[in-house]
Design a protein around this motif. Structure first.
Motif, short mmCIF file in Angstrom:
data_model
loop_
_atom_site.label_atom_id
_atom_site.label_comp_id
_atom_site.label_asym_id
_atom_site.label_seq_id
_atom_site.Cartn_x
_atom_site.Cartn_y
_atom_site.Cartn_z
N VAL A 49 -6.02 3.86 0.34
CA VAL A 49 -5.54 3.19 -0.68
C VAL A 49 -6.10 1.63 -0.92
O VAL A 49 -6.21 1.14 -1.81
CB VAL A 49 -3.86 2.90 -0.37
CG1 VAL A 49 -3.13 1.96 -1.53
CG2 VAL A 49 -3.31 4.26 -0.79
N ASP A 80 1.28 7.79 -9.52
CA ASP A 80 1.45 8.61 -8.76
C ASP A 80 0.07 9.63 -8.27
O ASP A 80 -0.02 10.46 -7.40
CB ASP A 80 2.77 9.35 -8.79
CG ASP A 80 3.77 8.51 -8.41
OD1 ASP A 80 3.80 7.51 -7.85
OD2 ASP A 80 5.10 8.68 -9.15
N GLU A 123 -7.90 -0.04 -4.27
CA GLU A 123 -7.43 -1.05 -4.79
C GLU A 123 -8.49 -2.02 -5.05
O GLU A 123 -8.75 -2.67 -6.14
CB GLU A 123 -6.30 -1.70 -4.21
CG GLU A 123 -5.10 -0.84 -4.25
CD GLU A 123 -3.98 -1.48 -3.44
OE1 GLU A 123 -3.90 -2.13 -2.57
OE2 GLU A 123 -2.64 -0.96 -3.60
N ARG A 142 0.71 -1.00 -0.21
CA ARG A 142 -0.22 0.01 0.00
C ARG A 142 0.79 1.39 -0.09
O ARG A 142 0.72 2.13 0.65
CB ARG A 142 -0.87 0.12 1.36
CG ARG A 142 -2.28 -0.80 0.94
CD ARG A 142 -3.11 -0.63 2.09
NE ARG A 142 -2.66 -1.04 3.46
CZ ARG A 142 -2.04 -2.22 3.66
NH1 ARG A 142 -2.50 -3.12 3.03
NH2 ARG A 142 -1.48 -2.61 4.63
N ARG A 143 1.79 1.31 -0.75
CA ARG A 143 2.76 2.61 -0.97
C ARG A 143 3.03 2.97 0.32
O ARG A 143 3.00 4.43 0.65
CB ARG A 143 2.02 3.60 -1.80
CG ARG A 143 1.40 3.16 -3.34
CD ARG A 143 2.46 2.99 -4.05
NE ARG A 143 3.18 4.08 -4.36
CZ ARG A 143 2.99 4.82 -5.43
NH1 ARG A 143 2.15 4.44 -6.48
NH2 ARG A 143 3.89 6.11 -5.88
N MET A 197 -1.30 1.21 -8.87
CA MET A 197 -1.61 2.69 -8.75
C MET A 197 -0.79 3.79 -8.94
O MET A 197 0.49 3.62 -8.57
CB MET A 197 -2.09 2.85 -7.28
CG MET A 197 -2.22 4.39 -6.67
SD MET A 197 -2.03 4.35 -5.09
CE MET A 197 -3.81 4.58 -4.73
N LEU A 241 -2.30 8.49 -6.25
CA LEU A 241 -1.89 8.43 -4.75
C LEU A 241 -2.03 9.93 -4.37
O LEU A 241 -2.32 10.05 -3.11
CB LEU A 241 -0.67 7.86 -4.77
CG LEU A 241 0.14 7.71 -3.25
CD1 LEU A 241 -0.80 6.70 -2.41
CD2 LEU A 241 1.62 7.48 -3.60
#
Lengths: 114, 248
Positions: free
Chosen positions: B39, B3, B43, A74-75, B1, B6
């Motif tokens: 996030v 940038d 997803e 999740r980054r 995902m 995000l």
């Protein structure tokens, strides 16, 4: 059946969360999945609203939270895993008792006993 | 995902979290947890609908209005959490300006001197001896000034070393690292000298203390270098979230 919106949950959300955590520790999204399952998809809660309730419970020592070890793609953002504390268990028992009383009294007034 | 997606999610989180009056640590925890949640639902939606823009819209809809969430999150901050926030407002954090550091050092000096003077007055009253009161005042003033000056120089040099070592590209400079390390070599002996001088007014003894402190001076650059990484991470974190346009 009609869906139950977040506003109607006010005052009960914390006890509902405690009852979900009674089934085992969980992160925020898992709590919402369990709520959705238990409510047969009729419980509509803005997902962000879960966290203030979790933070209040944590501040009050009714739940305990730990960061998960890995962010699982999740980054870099990690989830927190919540579990019920003994104080939370006592609060849940009390919450259930109060709910039973509430349903009995209001149901009686409205002519629709539980 | 990608940038951009995000960043959109981070903006939603920041809209909810930035206005909250809570400690930096608490807000950091909120940001990370709320972002992880957003996030995850993004997803989930992306897998379901197969389109990132629709998934983004769906994730935002499921999450709820961030402005409304701000109020709820604020209510979850305990009275003690609010007190800690106020206290933190008057302390120095990595990334703050030098002017703020100077102001905080000055304030801490005033508070320290006031506290020490109060303690000196109490001691003097309790012991019913007023002859040593002047000495207690002198010690209080000297300690307050020296400690405040030292904390200012220490924080200033350690942050500058951190920025010169691993800050943004424009800030990085090996020559500056060397310069700050050399300056830090002087800090400890100078502190020993000044402290001893203002307490005893004995120049010869102060020089002796300066020489003694020189033995420990090489540890100072090492200390600053050790402090550099966590400091710079804090600065980067603050910059990264502060740069998001949340349409206040």
């Amino acid at each position: 059946m009609k869906v139950i919106e977040g506003d109607k949950l006010r005052g009960h959300l914390e006890t509902i969360i405690l009852s979900v955590l009674e089934r085992g520790e969980a992160h925020g999204l898992e709590i919402l999945w369990r709520l959705d399952q238990a409510g047969c998809g009729l419980l509509h809660l803005k997902e962000g609203s879960l966290y203030p309730a979790l933070y209040r419970l944590e501040e009050a020592g009714k739940v305990q939270a730990v960061w998960e070890e890995e962010p699982h793609g999740r980054r870099g953002a990690r989830r927190r895993i919540y579990r019920l504390t003994p104080k939370g268990k006592r609060q849940l028992a009390q919450g259930r008792e109060e709910w039973g009383h509430f349903v009995q009294v209001i149901g009686g007034i409205m002519g629709a006993p539980a | 995902m990608n940038d951009a997606a995000l960043k959109e999610l981070k903006i939603v989180v920041e809209q909810a979290v930035r206005p909250i009056r809570a400690t930096l640590a608490r807000k950091r925890r909120m940001r990370e947890e709320l972002l992880a949640h957003l996030v995850s639902i993004f997803e989930e939606e992306a897998e379901r609908v197969g389109d990132e823009q629709t998934a983004l819209d769906q994730a935002k809809r499921r999450f709820g209005n961030p402005r409304e969430l701000t109020g709820q999150l604020q209510e979850s901050v305990s009275p003690w959490g609010r007190v800690r926030f106020v206290l933190e407002t008057y302390t120095y954090q990595p990334g703050d300006s030098v002017l703020r550091l100077a102001a905080v050092s000055l304030l801490s000096m005033v508070l320290m001197i006031a506290g020490l003077l109060l303690a000196a007055m109490l001691v003097s009253l309790l012991r019913a001896r007023h002859d040593d009161f002047g000495m207690l005042v002198h010690v209080s003033l000297a300690t307050g000034v020296v400690m405040a000056a030292f904390s200012f120089v220490f924080l200033f040099l350690s942050e500058r070393t951190a920025r010169a070592l691993c800050g943004e590209d424009a800030e990085r400079s090996l020559s500056k690292v060397v310069l700050y390390c050399l300056a830090s070599l002087v800090v400890f002996p100078a502190l020993a000298f000044v402290t001893y001088l203002v307490l005893s007014f004995d120049l010869a003894a102060s020089v002796a203390h300066f020489c003694l402190a020189c033995y420990f001076a090489p540890a100072m650059p090492l200390l600053f270098l050790l402090m550099a990484r966590p400091m710079i991470e804090e600065i980067r974190y603050k910059r990264q979230w502060a740069s998001l346009e949340i349409g206040e």
